[in-house]
Design a protein around this motif. Structure first.
Motif, short mmCIF file in Angstrom:
data_model
loop_
_atom_site.label_atom_id
_atom_site.label_comp_id
_atom_site.label_asym_id
_atom_site.label_seq_id
_atom_site.Cartn_x
_atom_site.Cartn_y
_atom_site.Cartn_z
N MET A 1 43.04 73.03 43.34
CA MET A 1 42.09 72.24 44.06
C MET A 1 42.85 71.12 44.77
SD MET A 1 38.51 70.56 42.71
CE MET A 1 38.86 71.06 41.09
N SER A 2 42.52 70.90 46.03
CA SER A 2 43.16 69.84 46.80
C SER A 2 42.26 68.62 46.85
CB SER A 2 43.43 70.33 48.23
OG SER A 2 44.28 71.43 48.20
N ARG A 3 42.79 67.53 47.31
CA ARG A 3 42.02 66.30 47.44
C ARG A 3 41.70 66.07 48.91
NH1 ARG A 3 41.80 63.41 43.04
NH2 ARG A 3 41.68 61.36 43.96
N ALA A 4 40.48 65.69 49.17
CA ALA A 4 40.05 65.37 50.53
C ALA A 4 40.58 63.99 50.90
CB ALA A 4 38.53 65.39 50.62
N ARG A 5 40.48 63.65 52.14
CA ARG A 5 40.97 62.40 52.69
C ARG A 5 40.43 61.18 51.94
NH1 ARG A 5 43.47 62.28 57.45
NH2 ARG A 5 43.59 60.31 58.52
N THR A 6 39.20 61.26 51.44
CA THR A 6 38.58 60.14 50.75
C THR A 6 39.09 59.95 49.34
OG1 THR A 6 36.78 61.50 49.94
CG2 THR A 6 36.44 60.40 52.07
N GLY A 7 39.88 60.88 48.82
CA GLY A 7 40.37 60.79 47.46
C GLY A 7 39.47 61.53 46.48
N SER B 1 33.33 80.91 42.31
CA SER B 1 32.76 81.07 40.98
C SER B 1 33.83 80.93 39.90
CB SER B 1 32.09 82.44 40.88
OG SER B 1 31.57 82.64 39.61
N ALA B 2 35.01 81.43 40.18
CA ALA B 2 36.12 81.36 39.21
C ALA B 2 36.60 79.93 38.99
CB ALA B 2 37.27 82.24 39.68
N LEU B 3 36.25 79.01 39.87
CA LEU B 3 36.68 77.62 39.70
C LEU B 3 35.97 76.94 38.54
CD1 LEU B 3 36.86 76.34 43.39
CD2 LEU B 3 38.75 77.10 41.93
N GLY B 4 34.80 77.43 38.17
CA GLY B 4 34.06 76.86 37.04
C GLY B 4 33.24 75.65 37.43
N THR B 5 32.85 74.87 36.43
CA THR B 5 31.92 73.76 36.64
C THR B 5 32.52 72.63 37.45
OG1 THR B 5 32.55 72.81 34.53
CG2 THR B 5 30.61 74.24 34.55
N ASP B 6 33.83 72.44 37.44
CA ASP B 6 34.43 71.37 38.22
C ASP B 6 34.25 71.57 39.72
OD1 ASP B 6 37.29 70.75 36.06
OD2 ASP B 6 35.26 69.96 36.04
N PRO C 1 37.25 71.44 46.43
CA PRO C 1 38.06 72.66 46.44
C PRO C 1 38.29 73.15 47.87
CG PRO C 1 35.93 73.04 45.37
CD PRO C 1 35.97 71.62 45.79
N ARG C 2 39.50 73.62 48.12
CA ARG C 2 39.85 74.21 49.41
C ARG C 2 40.06 75.70 49.20
NH1 ARG C 2 43.30 70.38 53.24
NH2 ARG C 2 42.16 68.47 52.85
N THR C 3 39.57 76.48 50.14
CA THR C 3 39.74 77.93 50.03
C THR C 3 41.22 78.28 50.04
OG1 THR C 3 39.51 78.21 52.43
CG2 THR C 3 37.51 78.42 51.09
N PRO C 4 41.58 79.36 49.39
CA PRO C 4 43.00 79.74 49.31
C PRO C 4 43.67 79.92 50.67
CG PRO C 4 41.70 81.02 47.76
CD PRO C 4 40.73 80.26 48.60
N ASP C 5 42.91 80.27 51.70
CA ASP C 5 43.49 80.45 53.03
C ASP C 5 43.59 79.15 53.82
OD1 ASP C 5 40.83 80.02 53.74
OD2 ASP C 5 40.49 82.11 54.35
N VAL D 1 28.76 79.06 50.14
CA VAL D 1 29.92 79.83 49.70
C VAL D 1 29.50 81.10 48.96
CG1 VAL D 1 30.32 78.58 47.54
CG2 VAL D 1 32.24 79.60 48.73
N ARG D 2 28.38 81.05 48.27
CA ARG D 2 27.92 82.22 47.50
C ARG D 2 27.58 83.41 48.40
NH1 ARG D 2 22.50 79.20 46.39
NH2 ARG D 2 21.25 80.09 48.07
N ASP D 3 27.33 83.15 49.68
CA ASP D 3 26.97 84.20 50.63
C ASP D 3 28.15 84.66 51.48
OD1 ASP D 3 24.35 83.95 49.71
OD2 ASP D 3 23.81 82.50 51.27
N THR D 4 29.36 84.34 51.05
CA THR D 4 30.55 84.65 51.82
C THR D 4 31.56 85.39 50.96
OG1 THR D 4 31.82 82.66 51.27
CG2 THR D 4 30.22 82.47 53.10
N PRO D 5 32.62 85.89 51.56
CA PRO D 5 33.68 86.53 50.77
C PRO D 5 34.40 85.57 49.81
CG PRO D 5 33.82 87.20 53.07
CD PRO D 5 32.81 86.09 52.99
N TYR D 6 34.14 84.28 49.93
CA TYR D 6 34.77 83.29 49.03
C TYR D 6 33.98 83.12 47.73
CZ TYR D 6 37.31 81.97 53.25
OH TYR D 6 38.09 81.98 54.38
N ALA D 7 32.87 83.82 47.55
CA ALA D 7 31.99 83.62 46.40
C ALA D 7 32.70 83.82 45.07
CB ALA D 7 30.78 84.54 46.50
N GLU D 8 33.46 84.89 44.94
CA GLU D 8 34.14 85.17 43.67
C GLU D 8 35.20 84.09 43.38
OE1 GLU D 8 36.85 88.68 41.72
OE2 GLU D 8 35.31 89.25 43.19
N TRP D 9 35.96 83.71 44.40
CA TRP D 9 36.95 82.65 44.23
C TRP D 9 36.28 81.37 43.75
CZ3 TRP D 9 36.43 78.32 47.42
CH2 TRP D 9 37.38 77.31 47.21
#
Length: 123
Positions: free
Chosen positions: A1-7, A106-111, A11-15, A96-104
């Motif tokens: 997981m990356s940090r946004a500009r605000t600190g 979901s795997a991140l968990g509650t955070d 999460p950022r997509t793997p691509d 995100v749940r309606d895109t190809p990123y949904a599984e990724w």
């Protein structure tokens, strides 16, 4: 997981094309922009955003300022034509749940929901 500009962590997509806030994808800026150009465009975007607040009661001025915001976001690659060249579709602003990123995601968990009550930075 990356940090946004605000600190705040988002999460950022793997691509590297999107970050996620409240389960929605938001397109990141074009990473190929030169640092000085990115800085100039971000400055213009923030200046235009501040101007939106100051002209809320003037519909014509508001339209002009919102156009400046849109121009800066397009130049940054956050709106308009995608900045990647592999032909992949754009999922900007989609759940995100309606895109190809949904599984990724979901795997991140509650955070993954951290920052759920906040608006995405720079939107």
């Amino acid at each position: 997981m990356s940090r946004a500009r605000t600190g705040t962590p988002y999460p950022r997509t793997p691509d590297g094309r999107y970050f996620v806030v409240r389960g929605r994808l938001w397109r990141l800026s074009n990473p190929e922009l030169e640092p000085q150009e990115r800085e100039r465009l971000v400055h213009e975007l923030m200046t235009a955003r501040r101007a939106v607040r100051s002209v809320r009661d003037d519909p014509e001025a508001l339209a002009r300022v919102r156009a400046r915001v849109d121009d800066a976001k397009r130049a940054l690659g956050e709106r308009g034509p995608v900045w990647w060249s592999d032909g992949a579709p754009d999922y900007n602003r989609q759940l995100v749940r309606d895109t190809p990123y949904a599984e990724w995601y979901s795997a991140l968990g509650t955070d993954a929901g951290r920052g759920a009550s906040e608006e995405p930075p720079g939107r």
